[in-house]
Design a protein around this motif. Structure first.
Motif, mmCIF file in Angstrom:
data_model
loop_
_atom_site.group_PDB
_atom_site.id
_atom_site.type_symbol
_atom_site.label_atom_id
_atom_site.label_comp_id
_atom_site.label_asym_id
_atom_site.label_seq_id
_atom_site.Cartn_x
_atom_site.Cartn_y
_atom_site.Cartn_z
ATOM 1 N N ASP A 115 6.409 -7.917 2.318
ATOM 2 C CA ASP A 115 5.693 -7.300 1.089
ATOM 3 C C ASP A 115 6.580 -6.804 0.023
ATOM 4 O O ASP A 115 7.718 -6.497 0.458
ATOM 5 C CB ASP A 115 4.620 -6.313 1.438
ATOM 6 N N ASP A 117 6.977 -3.493 -2.975
ATOM 7 C CA ASP A 117 6.457 -2.289 -3.512
ATOM 8 C C ASP A 117 5.247 -2.264 -4.137
ATOM 9 O O ASP A 117 5.151 -3.222 -5.067
ATOM 10 C CB ASP A 117 7.565 -1.477 -3.995
ATOM 11 N N ALA A 118 4.396 -1.496 -3.853
ATOM 12 C CA ALA A 118 2.842 -1.499 -4.557
ATOM 13 C C ALA A 118 3.149 -0.936 -5.887
ATOM 14 O O ALA A 118 2.400 -1.428 -7.069
ATOM 15 C CB ALA A 118 2.155 -0.611 -3.703
ATOM 16 N N THR A 119 3.973 -0.119 -6.318
ATOM 17 C CA THR A 119 4.199 0.149 -7.592
ATOM 18 C C THR A 119 5.036 -0.798 -8.535
ATOM 19 O O THR A 119 4.652 -1.120 -9.567
ATOM 20 C CB THR A 119 4.806 1.694 -7.740
ATOM 21 N N LEU A 121 6.659 -3.635 -7.517
ATOM 22 C CA LEU A 121 6.550 -5.391 -7.204
ATOM 23 C C LEU A 121 7.779 -5.941 -6.787
ATOM 24 O O LEU A 121 8.025 -7.170 -6.467
ATOM 25 C CB LEU A 121 5.950 -5.936 -8.339
ATOM 26 N N SER A 124 10.095 -4.587 -0.550
ATOM 27 C CA SER A 124 10.127 -3.420 -0.234
ATOM 28 C C SER A 124 11.060 -2.981 1.211
ATOM 29 O O SER A 124 11.018 -3.694 1.793
ATOM 30 C CB SER A 124 8.699 -3.136 0.465
ATOM 31 N N ARG A 302 -0.335 -4.315 -15.578
ATOM 32 C CA ARG A 302 -1.174 -4.344 -14.403
ATOM 33 C C ARG A 302 -2.376 -3.593 -15.322
ATOM 34 O O ARG A 302 -2.695 -2.572 -16.148
ATOM 35 C CB ARG A 302 -0.579 -3.086 -13.643
ATOM 36 N N CYS A 346 0.911 -8.622 3.410
ATOM 37 C CA CYS A 346 1.521 -8.562 1.853
ATOM 38 C C CYS A 346 0.414 -8.152 1.087
ATOM 39 O O CYS A 346 0.216 -8.816 -0.050
ATOM 40 C CB CYS A 346 2.198 -9.787 1.449
ATOM 41 N N SER A 348 0.452 -5.801 -0.987
ATOM 42 C CA SER A 348 0.832 -5.175 -2.616
ATOM 43 C C SER A 348 0.954 -6.660 -3.366
ATOM 44 O O SER A 348 0.709 -6.514 -4.409
ATOM 45 C CB SER A 348 2.082 -4.315 -2.173
#
Length: 391
Positions: A115, A117-119, A121, A124, A302, A346, A348
């Motif tokens: 995956d 990073d959620a912030t 992208l 990670s 986003r 994954c 995110s």
């Protein structure tokens, strides 16, 4: 307000800048000189390829480089040169172009999709750490959209576990991380010159590396198994002909003189979009920690409200503001999983595939006033958005 897709007046009717731009005088002069010389191949004694490699290596803060036919082959050659092959696993991010994974397959290794990073992208570090097995040999951070990945934590993990690091810098010509150029932050870095990229010869790629032994191994992979000082028909290693041509290099070498100005132009436009966007509905995906120069190959947006994705893309195109839907997560591609790729959870990347849209590079080259058209069209379409699934 009636949407253009329903017969209303589009927000924008002027064309966006084209990409690639026309050749400039320096490109035209060097391409003509190469064509007139008859030395079109990289092994015929011309200087364009070697000069391009030297210039890119300097810009990447390393000593060595190899020009190749495209960046997919560049990733393959870098991995093979670093000793990656059958039985090995290579960690790649879930939100990237498919070639990041298929290059691993081409090298005979197994892609392990993890995956982002959620912030921001990008790959990670915690996801990388969790995916490491005794078979893990390398990881491939991607400098997504021209933003540098947060390399220090990734390099620290690689050092602890003895892993090679190959930077996928296909979209990041001129980007810097903590004032250090991308490409030279790992064991090898790979740039792309495909037609959509910040520098293009239609196709092409370039590998940079800091270690002389790695360079010789990568060079051999790209030059049919020869060694740098060996005989023409001596092939002590298995290799392939992956070389760039002098004609392509002649298109690319002068581009370096204007690259920084073009990066500045895209960053100015991106900043204008960030100011103009209706914050309740959409925002620019933030840069990863450590970013000191973003080459802005793409601007990722986003969306914060529910929307019908196919309708939004069609409606924005009708408004004269075409957006790109972005990547599907690699782990959702049957071709990769059927070829043996291993996929970690994954969430995110899956959220990005639902919520993130792209502004393409050509649009970022427009006058900053054009940023208002993106914001206006997005607000217009989202305000008229049918409920997802209602149609």
């Amino acid at each position: 307000m009636t949407l253009a897709i329903d017969g209303g007046t589009p927000v924008r009717t002027d064309p966006w800048p084209s990409w690639p731009p026309p050749m400039d005088d320096a490109q035209r002069a060097l391409v003509t000189a190469v064509l007139d010389s008859g030395r079109w191949g990289a092994t015929q004694g011309g200087r364009a390829c070697s000069d391009l490699v030297a210039a890119f290596a300097r810009r990447s803060g390393v000593e060595h480089g190899v020009a190749v036919g495209n960046a997919t082959l560049g990733l393959f050659a870098a991995l093979r040169g670093l000793g990656v092959g059958p039985g090995d696993e290579v960690i790649v991010p879930a939100y990237t172009f498919v070639a990041t994974a298929t290059a691993v397959l081409l090298a005979g290794a197994t892609p392990v999709v993890v995956d982002v990073d959620a912030t921001d992208l990008h790959l990670s570090a915690p996801a990388v750490q969790a995916a490491i097995t005794p078979r893990t040999a390398a990881l491939v951070p991607v400098h997504l959209a021209g933003s540098p990945a947060d390399m220090d934590p990734l390099n620290a993990i690689a050092a602890r576990h003895g892993l090679a690091v190959v930077e996928d810098a296909a979209q990041a010509h001129g980007a810097t991380y903590r004032d250090r150029p991308v490409g030279g932050l790992g064991d090898a870095g790979v740039y792309s010159f495909q037609s959509s990229k910040a520098m293009t010869a239609g196709e092409g790629g370039l590998i940079v590396c800091r270690d002389g032994e790695v360079h010789e191994a990568v060079w051999s992979v790209c030059n049919v198994g020869r060694t740098l000082d060996g005989a023409w028909y001596g092939h002590p290693r298995v290799g392939w002909n992956l070389r760039l041509t002098e004609i392509q290099a002649a298109l690319l070498l002068p581009w370096l003189d204007r690259l920084d100005d073009e990066i500045d132009r895209r960053n100015t436009f991106a900043a204008a979009v960030a100011r103009e966007l209706p914050a309740a509905w959409a925002s620019v995906v933030p840069q990863p920690p450590g970013t000191t120069r973003d080459s802005r190959h793409l601007l990722m947006l986003r969306v914060h409200v529910p929307f019908d994705r196919p309708f939004l893309l069609a409606a924005m195109a009708a408004e004269g503001v075409p957006l790109d839907g972005g990547y599907p997560p690699l782990g959702t591609m049957p071709a990769l999983t059927e070829a043996g790729a291993r996929t970690e959870p994954c969430p995110s990347a899956e959220a990005a595939a639902r919520d993130v849209l792209w502004v393409r590079q050509a649009m970022l080259m427009d006058d900053p006033a054009g940023a208002a058209h993106i914001a206006e069209a997005l607000a217009k379409v989202l305000a008229s958005m049918p409920e997802p699934g209602s149609g």
